[in-house]
Design an enzyme around this catalytic site. Structure first.
Site, PDB file in Angstrom:
ATOM      1  N   ASP A 182       0.829  -1.095  -0.070  1.00 21.59           N
ATOM      2  CA  ASP A 182      -0.172   0.040   0.073  1.00 21.59           C
ATOM      3  C   ASP A 182       0.909   1.188   0.088  1.00 21.59           C
ATOM      4  OD1 ASP A 182      -2.421   1.255   0.089  1.00 21.59           O
ATOM      5  OD2 ASP A 182      -3.353  -0.023   1.401  1.00 21.59           O
TER       6      ASP A 182
ATOM      7  N   ASP B 254      -9.935   3.249  -3.886  1.00 22.66           N
ATOM      8  CA  ASP B 254     -10.857   2.211  -3.561  1.00 22.66           C
ATOM      9  C   ASP B 254     -12.073   2.082  -4.034  1.00 22.66           C
ATOM     10  OD1 ASP B 254      -8.455   1.999  -1.836  1.00 22.66           O
ATOM     11  OD2 ASP B 254      -9.490   2.152   0.116  1.00 22.66           O
TER      12      ASP B 254
HETATM   13  C1  GLA Z   1      -6.088   1.106   1.531  1.00 21.49           C
HETATM   14  C2  GLA Z   1      -6.245   0.031  -0.059  1.00 21.49           C
HETATM   15  C3  GLA Z   1      -7.212  -0.844   0.618  1.00 21.49           C
HETATM   16  C4  GLA Z   1      -6.971  -1.679   1.811  1.00 21.49           C
HETATM   17  C5  GLA Z   1      -6.726  -0.566   3.170  1.00 21.49           C
HETATM   18  C6  GLA Z   1      -6.248  -1.202   4.270  1.00 21.49           C
HETATM   19  O1  GLA Z   1      -7.108   2.016   1.321  1.00 21.49           O
HETATM   20  O2  GLA Z   1      -6.524   0.659  -1.118  1.00 21.49           O
HETATM   21  O3  GLA Z   1      -7.278  -1.774  -0.740  1.00 21.49           O
HETATM   22  O4  GLA Z   1      -5.958  -2.611   1.765  1.00 21.49           O
HETATM   23  O5  GLA Z   1      -5.880   0.509   2.585  1.00 21.49           O
HETATM   24  O6  GLA Z   1      -6.135  -0.300   5.078  1.00 21.49           O
END
Ligand code: GLA
Length: 373
Positions: free
Chosen positions: A127, A184
């Protein structure tokens, strides 16, 4: 390791957020096997954020699995998952903390890659939260890319920097096998539409070795779970799955496969859509019209077939039409096409033009074969 087709699997985040555990991962792996999803190709079982303790081991500097969630650590879990013929994925972050504020891998890249390899991990989602300003993103991913390449184990590197900082221009220099080309996802029609429409100009970056990742699937969440919002209709989930499949995105299931409905299982295991996604030629899809809100996508498949998808993101019916010339065929000399709808199995012959009115949120996904006139 060279990733020739988009990875398929499951990830804990969409439904479970921080509620991950050894038991959840084992039960999910078992459900992937008993439901037939493993046989359909879904291989990776990925633990997302929140699996570690808040502090590293003071002596080794290593990340420590949360003792309540993973009492035996990761290695026995990896062994169990491998015993079922599946692979285990884990999550970390290029910054000092993960997005849920657990320790990140910044400055610990080699330590962490070595631990993941020792534990038998096969996939790392990486991430982009809490990154230090002094180090540009491409260097953060190069660091982990180098650590994974030297860890002694094949670990699929799944970069998750949401397309930020022009990821598309440098991600293939880092060793990543897939890269998040979106923010997301949420379990709603609006989210699917938004992510889908952002893909229009990104297909030239999508290729074997490093695939554009449109984020985990929300198929079957039906409004529940961590990213659950309004949920979608079954037809909207079919559209979502078809588009992700056609655009060669990794297909990472996000619903609870232990309790999914038959309808959800049927969507996720549509063999013809999966065959398009996993087409061995892995050619880039191309859009043959210019409407991001009602795109017509085409992909030339191995062996001469075509995949063709029509997607209506509008809230009203819309007329779709195209000429086979738009796909790169001559209408005068070339052959006719036999279109097979991958959901209904219906076939139709198309000579020069295709024309159809699709309802609001309607779609078609075809596999087309050339036939003599
Ligand atoms: C980010 C990523 C998500 C997930 C969260 C976890 O938002 O884009 O897919 O992995 O972190 O905290």
């Amino acid at each position: 390791m060279i990733q020739k087709t988009p990875p398929l699997g499951w990830n804990s985040w969409n439904t479970f957020g921080c509620e991950v555990s050894d038991q959840l991962i084992r039960e999910t792996a078992e459900a992937l096997v008993s439901s037939g999803l493993k046989d359909a190709g879904y291989t990776y079982v990925v633990i997302d954020d929140c699996w570690a303790q808040k502090e590293r081991d003071p002596v080794t500097g290593r990340l420590v699995p949360d003792g309540k969630k993973f009492p035996e650590g990761i290695r026995p879990l990896a062994d169990y998952v491998h015993g079922l013929g599946l692979k285990l994925g884990i999550y970390s972050c290029a910054g000092e903390f993960t997005c849920a504020q657990y320790p990140g891998s910044y400055d610990y890249e080699f330590v962490d890659a070595e631990a993941f390899a020792e534990w038998g991990v096969d996939f790392l989602k990486y991430d982009y939260c809490f990154r230090p300003r002094e180090t540009p993103g491409h260097l953060l991913y190069k660091r982990m890319g180098a650590a994974l390449a030297n860890c002694g184990r094949d670990i699929l590197f799944s970069a998750c920097s949401w397309g930020a900082d022009d990821t598309k221009n440098w991600i293939k220099t880092t060793g990543a096998h897939m890269w998040r080309s979106t923010g997301d996802i949420w379990d709603s029609w609006e989210s699917i539409k938004k992510l889908a429409m952002q893909q229009t100009d990104l297909q030239e970056y999508n290729a074997p070795g490093c695939f554009n990742d449109m984020d985990m699937l929300v198929v079957g969440m039906n409004g529940s779970g961590h990213v659950g919002l309004t949920g979608c209709t079954a037809e909207e989930y079919r559209l979502h799955f078809s588009l992700w499949a056609l655009l060669a995105s990794p297909l990472i299931i996000g619903c609870d496969v232990r309790s999914m409905t038959e309808e959800t299982r049927a969507i996720l295991s549509n063999r013809e859509a999966l065959a398009i996604n996993q087409d061995p030629a892995a050619r880039q899809p191309f859009m043959i019209n210019s409407h991001a809100d009602r795109p017509i996508w085409v992909r030339q498949l191995d062996g001469g077939d075509y995949a063709i998808g029509l997607f209506n993101f509008l809230d009203n019916e819309s007329r779709f039409h195209f000429s086979i010339a738009d796909m790169g065929l001559s209408r005068v000399c070339d052959r006719q096409l036999e279109f097979r709808d991958v959901w209904s199995g219906e076939t139709r012959l198309v000579k020069g033009f295709y024309c159809e009115t699709l309802p609001a949120h309607g779609f078609r996904l075809f596999r087309a074969k050339l036939r003599s006139l």
